[in-house]
Design a protein around this motif. Structure first.
Motif, PDB file in Angstrom:
ATOM      1  N   ASN A  84       0.795  -1.236   0.000  1.00 40.88           N
ATOM      2  CA  ASN A  84       0.000   0.000   0.000  1.00 40.88           C
ATOM      3  C   ASN A  84       0.826   1.284   0.000  1.00 40.88           C
ATOM      4  OD1 ASN A  84      -2.753  -1.294   0.467  1.00 40.88           O
ATOM      5  ND2 ASN A  84      -1.592  -2.103   2.201  1.00 40.88           N
ATOM      6  N   GLY A  85       2.153   1.159  -0.007  1.00 37.11           N
ATOM      7  CA  GLY A  85       2.993   2.348   0.032  1.00 37.11           C
ATOM      8  C   GLY A  85       3.457   2.652   1.447  1.00 37.11           C
ATOM      9  N   LYS A  86       4.569   3.349   1.544  1.00 38.30           N
ATOM     10  CA  LYS A  86       5.220   3.584   2.834  1.00 38.30           C
ATOM     11  C   LYS A  86       4.331   4.317   3.819  1.00 38.30           C
ATOM     12  CE  LYS A  86       9.429   5.367   4.975  1.00 38.30           C
ATOM     13  NZ  LYS A  86      10.739   6.010   4.775  1.00 38.30           N
ATOM     14  N   TYR A  87       3.496   5.207   3.332  1.00 41.48           N
ATOM     15  CA  TYR A  87       2.731   6.067   4.232  1.00 41.48           C
ATOM     16  C   TYR A  87       1.273   5.619   4.370  1.00 41.48           C
ATOM     17  CZ  TYR A  87       6.873   8.915   3.563  1.00 41.48           C
ATOM     18  OH  TYR A  87       8.177   9.341   3.509  1.00 41.48           O
ATOM     19  N   PHE A  88       1.046   4.309   4.267  1.00 44.34           N
ATOM     20  CA  PHE A  88      -0.336   3.830   4.320  1.00 44.34           C
ATOM     21  C   PHE A  88      -0.978   4.117   5.670  1.00 44.34           C
ATOM     22  CE2 PHE A  88       1.402   0.320   6.647  1.00 44.34           C
ATOM     23  CZ  PHE A  88       0.350  -0.280   7.317  1.00 44.34           C
ATOM     24  N   ARG A  89      -0.200   4.027   6.760  1.00 49.17           N
ATOM     25  CA  ARG A  89      -0.764   4.303   8.086  1.00 49.17           C
ATOM     26  C   ARG A  89      -1.141   5.777   8.209  1.00 49.17           C
ATOM     27  NH1 ARG A  89      -0.294   0.447  12.092  1.00 49.17           N
ATOM     28  NH2 ARG A  89      -0.525   2.080  13.659  1.00 49.17           N
ATOM     29  N   GLN A  90      -0.255   6.642   7.734  1.00 46.23           N
ATOM     30  CA  GLN A  90      -0.536   8.081   7.808  1.00 46.23           C
ATOM     31  C   GLN A  90      -1.782   8.437   7.006  1.00 46.23           C
ATOM     32  OE1 GLN A  90       2.383   6.618   7.451  1.00 46.23           O
ATOM     33  NE2 GLN A  90       4.096   7.882   8.154  1.00 46.23           N
ATOM     34  N   LYS A  91      -1.947   7.792   5.845  1.00 48.65           N
ATOM     35  CA  LYS A  91      -3.125   8.077   5.014  1.00 48.65           C
ATOM     36  C   LYS A  91      -4.408   7.660   5.724  1.00 48.65           C
ATOM     37  CE  LYS A  91      -0.669   7.714   0.594  1.00 48.65           C
ATOM     38  NZ  LYS A  91      -0.458   6.898  -0.637  1.00 48.65           N
ATOM     39  N   ILE A  92      -4.377   6.511   6.377  1.00 43.29           N
ATOM     40  CA  ILE A  92      -5.543   6.052   7.128  1.00 43.29           C
ATOM     41  C   ILE A  92      -5.836   7.017   8.272  1.00 43.29           C
ATOM     42  CG2 ILE A  92      -6.337   4.255   8.737  1.00 43.29           C
ATOM     43  CD1 ILE A  92      -5.043   2.193   6.861  1.00 43.29           C
ATOM     44  N   GLN A  93      -4.803   7.463   8.955  1.00 50.18           N
ATOM     45  CA  GLN A  93      -4.992   8.381  10.078  1.00 50.18           C
ATOM     46  C   GLN A  93      -5.544   9.733   9.624  1.00 50.18           C
ATOM     47  OE1 GLN A  93      -1.243   8.438  12.183  1.00 50.18           O
ATOM     48  NE2 GLN A  93      -1.372   6.255  12.661  1.00 50.18           N
ATOM     49  N   ILE A  94      -5.097  10.204   8.483  1.00 45.52           N
ATOM     50  CA  ILE A  94      -5.608  11.476   7.944  1.00 45.52           C
ATOM     51  C   ILE A  94      -7.101  11.370   7.658  1.00 45.52           C
ATOM     52  CG2 ILE A  94      -5.567  12.990   5.910  1.00 45.52           C
ATOM     53  CD1 ILE A  94      -2.486  12.507   5.861  1.00 45.52           C
ATOM     54  N   GLU A  95      -7.507  10.274   7.023  1.00 43.81           N
ATOM     55  CA  GLU A  95      -8.926  10.088   6.711  1.00 43.81           C
ATOM     56  C   GLU A  95      -9.749   9.869   7.982  1.00 43.81           C
ATOM     57  OE1 GLU A  95     -10.262  10.613   3.781  1.00 43.81           O
ATOM     58  OE2 GLU A  95      -8.238  11.089   3.075  1.00 43.81           O
ATOM     59  N   ALA A  96      -9.143   9.186   8.963  1.00 45.47           N
ATOM     60  CA  ALA A  96      -9.835   8.957  10.232  1.00 45.47           C
ATOM     61  C   ALA A  96     -10.068  10.280  10.962  1.00 45.47           C
ATOM     62  CB  ALA A  96      -9.029   8.001  11.102  1.00 45.47           C
ATOM     63  N   GLU A  97      -9.095  11.154  10.914  1.00 52.58           N
ATOM     64  CA  GLU A  97      -9.254  12.467  11.565  1.00 52.58           C
ATOM     65  C   GLU A  97     -10.362  13.271  10.887  1.00 52.58           C
ATOM     66  OE1 GLU A  97      -6.338  15.932  13.266  1.00 52.58           O
ATOM     67  OE2 GLU A  97      -6.029  15.288  11.195  1.00 52.58           O
ATOM     68  N   LYS A  98     -10.411  13.222   9.557  1.00 52.72           N
ATOM     69  CA  LYS A  98     -11.495  13.896   8.831  1.00 52.72           C
ATOM     70  C   LYS A  98     -12.856  13.350   9.246  1.00 52.72           C
ATOM     71  CE  LYS A  98      -8.824  14.865   4.596  1.00 52.72           C
ATOM     72  NZ  LYS A  98      -8.702  14.502   3.156  1.00 52.72           N
ATOM     73  N   LEU A  99     -12.914  12.028   9.389  1.00 50.77           N
ATOM     74  CA  LEU A  99     -14.154  11.378   9.796  1.00 50.77           C
ATOM     75  C   LEU A  99     -14.576  11.842  11.186  1.00 50.77           C
ATOM     76  CD1 LEU A  99     -16.343   9.247   9.240  1.00 50.77           C
ATOM     77  CD2 LEU A  99     -14.744   7.503  10.087  1.00 50.77           C
ATOM     78  N   MET A 100     -13.604  11.941  12.095  1.00 50.35           N
ATOM     79  CA  MET A 100     -13.917  12.395  13.450  1.00 50.35           C
ATOM     80  C   MET A 100     -14.411  13.838  13.454  1.00 50.35           C
ATOM     81  SD  MET A 100     -11.479  12.986  16.772  1.00 50.35           S
ATOM     82  CE  MET A 100     -10.976  14.577  16.095  1.00 50.35           C
ATOM     83  N   ILE A 101     -13.758  14.714  12.695  1.00 51.24           N
ATOM     84  CA  ILE A 101     -14.166  16.119  12.632  1.00 51.24           C
ATOM     85  C   ILE A 101     -15.583  16.233  12.093  1.00 51.24           C
ATOM     86  CG2 ILE A 101     -13.720  18.307  11.455  1.00 51.24           C
ATOM     87  CD1 ILE A 101     -10.713  17.658  11.706  1.00 51.24           C
ATOM     88  N   ASN A 102     -15.913  15.413  11.107  1.00 52.20           N
ATOM     89  CA  ASN A 102     -17.277  15.408  10.575  1.00 52.20           C
ATOM     90  C   ASN A 102     -18.283  14.988  11.651  1.00 52.20           C
ATOM     91  OD1 ASN A 102     -19.171  15.553   8.254  1.00 52.20           O
ATOM     92  ND2 ASN A 102     -19.387  13.365   8.653  1.00 52.20           N
ATOM     93  N   LYS A 103     -17.905  14.020  12.476  1.00 49.73           N
ATOM     94  CA  LYS A 103     -18.773  13.601  13.572  1.00 49.73           C
ATOM     95  C   LYS A 103     -18.921  14.707  14.615  1.00 49.73           C
ATOM     96  CE  LYS A 103     -17.821   8.612  13.385  1.00 49.73           C
ATOM     97  NZ  LYS A 103     -17.251   7.475  14.142  1.00 49.73           N
ATOM     98  N   LEU A 104     -17.826  15.419  14.885  1.00 48.11           N
ATOM     99  CA  LEU A 104     -17.895  16.526  15.845  1.00 48.11           C
ATOM    100  C   LEU A 104     -18.885  17.589  15.380  1.00 48.11           C
ATOM    101  CD1 LEU A 104     -14.111  17.050  16.727  1.00 48.11           C
ATOM    102  CD2 LEU A 104     -15.846  15.979  18.164  1.00 48.11           C
ATOM    103  N   LYS A 105     -18.921  17.794  14.073  1.00 48.91           N
ATOM    104  CA  LYS A 105     -19.817  18.813  13.510  1.00 48.91           C
ATOM    105  C   LYS A 105     -21.269  18.348  13.492  1.00 48.91           C
ATOM    106  CE  LYS A 105     -16.435  20.930  10.362  1.00 48.91           C
ATOM    107  NZ  LYS A 105     -16.045  21.091   8.931  1.00 48.91           N
ATOM    108  N   ASN A 106     -21.478  17.070  13.190  1.00 46.15           N
ATOM    109  CA  ASN A 106     -22.822  16.617  12.843  1.00 46.15           C
ATOM    110  C   ASN A 106     -23.430  15.564  13.758  1.00 46.15           C
ATOM    111  OD1 ASN A 106     -22.872  18.205  10.345  1.00 46.15           O
ATOM    112  ND2 ASN A 106     -21.315  16.764   9.631  1.00 46.15           N
TER     113      ASN A 106
END
Length: 269
Positions: free
Chosen positions: A128-150
């Motif tokens: 999946n590439g060297k930064y696969f964990r970072q990519k998952i974490q970035i998307e997870a943070e976006k998901l959390m922020i969306n939950k905080l809003k909605n």
């Protein structure tokens, strides 16, 4: 006199070693992170490192079974991300089997800990590439922020930087430290200077700055004679917080207003 001559000779020698165009050279050494060192190590661990080799064998078996694996870790004193639950949610959505891996921070007698995660990550990086964990974490943070809003998603006050933490409108040094003034009751409580009853009350600071969901989390009687007043004292503590500590500037996470879990320790006399 001999000392003076010796000093002059040293100065002349040092001066003669400097060319007119000589310049000081700064060498920057790039030190690999412990994770990178461990990923290199699991390729060929030492023969007598049984703990690491067992971890690698287990990792290989799990890779055969699941194919794609995302390893979450836990250990005493380890920091955690505020969006850990979203990491699990997003990794699962992307087809990863999420496996929780516990370890301590101590390596004894040449036995290396952390090899399971290191080996899995190494194989997942190949796919999946060297930064696969970072990519998952970035998307997870976006998901959390969306939950905080909605939604009703909340964060702990300890997940926020000092500038982003909720603040009482009428804040004091005592409340900054998580305490309110001692409540003086009319009850015949037993206490002294170093031993007294107290309770920890948790609550949520809502987006409008009001508090809700008050709960008694931890009761300490000081003396066993105080236990018969436990419910009454817990009720007093909640009323005190609602009446006098119910106006907050709400907390935020990356400019998103958030519901924030906080607590006060309330003592009694």
């Amino acid at each position: 006199m001999k000392v003076t001559l010796r000093l002059l000779l040293i100065i002349l020698l040092l001066h003669s070693c400097k060319g007119e165009d000589s310049k000081a050279t700064v060498v920057e050494e790039i030190i690999p992170s412990p994770e990178e060192v461990l990923r290199d190590y699991v390729i060929k661990p030492k023969n007598d490192d049984g703990l690491c080799r067992e971890d690698i064998s287990r990792a290989k078996e799990d890779l055969k079974k699941y194919g794609q694996i995302y390893v979450t870790t836990y250990c005493f004193g380890c920091e955690s991300l505020p969006y850990e639950e979203e990491v699990i949610e997003y990794a699962t959505y992307k087809g990863f089997k999420v496996i929780s891996y516990g370890f301590s921070c101590v390596t004894i007698n040449g036995q290396t800990q952390g090899c399971y995660k290191a080996f899995i990550d190494l194989k997942m990086e190949e796919i999946n590439g060297k930064y696969f964990r970072q990519k998952i974490q970035i998307e997870a943070e976006k998901l959390m922020i969306n939950k905080l809003k909605n939604s009703n998603r909340s964060l702990s006050i300890y997940d926020l930087s000092d500038n982003d933490k909720p603040k009482l409108v009428h804040e004091t040094n005592l409340t900054k430290q998580g305490y309110i003034p001692t409540i003086k009751t009319m009850l015949p409580l037993k206490f002294d200077r170093d031993k007294y009853p107290f309770v920890d009350i948790s609550f949520i600071i809502e987006k409008d700055g009001k508090i809700s969901n008050l709960k008694s989390e931890n009761w300490v009687d000081g003396y066993k004679e105080n236990n018969k007043y436990k419910k009454e004292l817990e009720s007093m503590a909640k009323k005190e917080i609602l009446n006098y500590y119910n106006e907050w500037i709400p907390g935020k996470y990356k400019n998103t207003i958030a519901r924030v879990e906080n607590n006060f320790r309330v003592s009694f006399q």
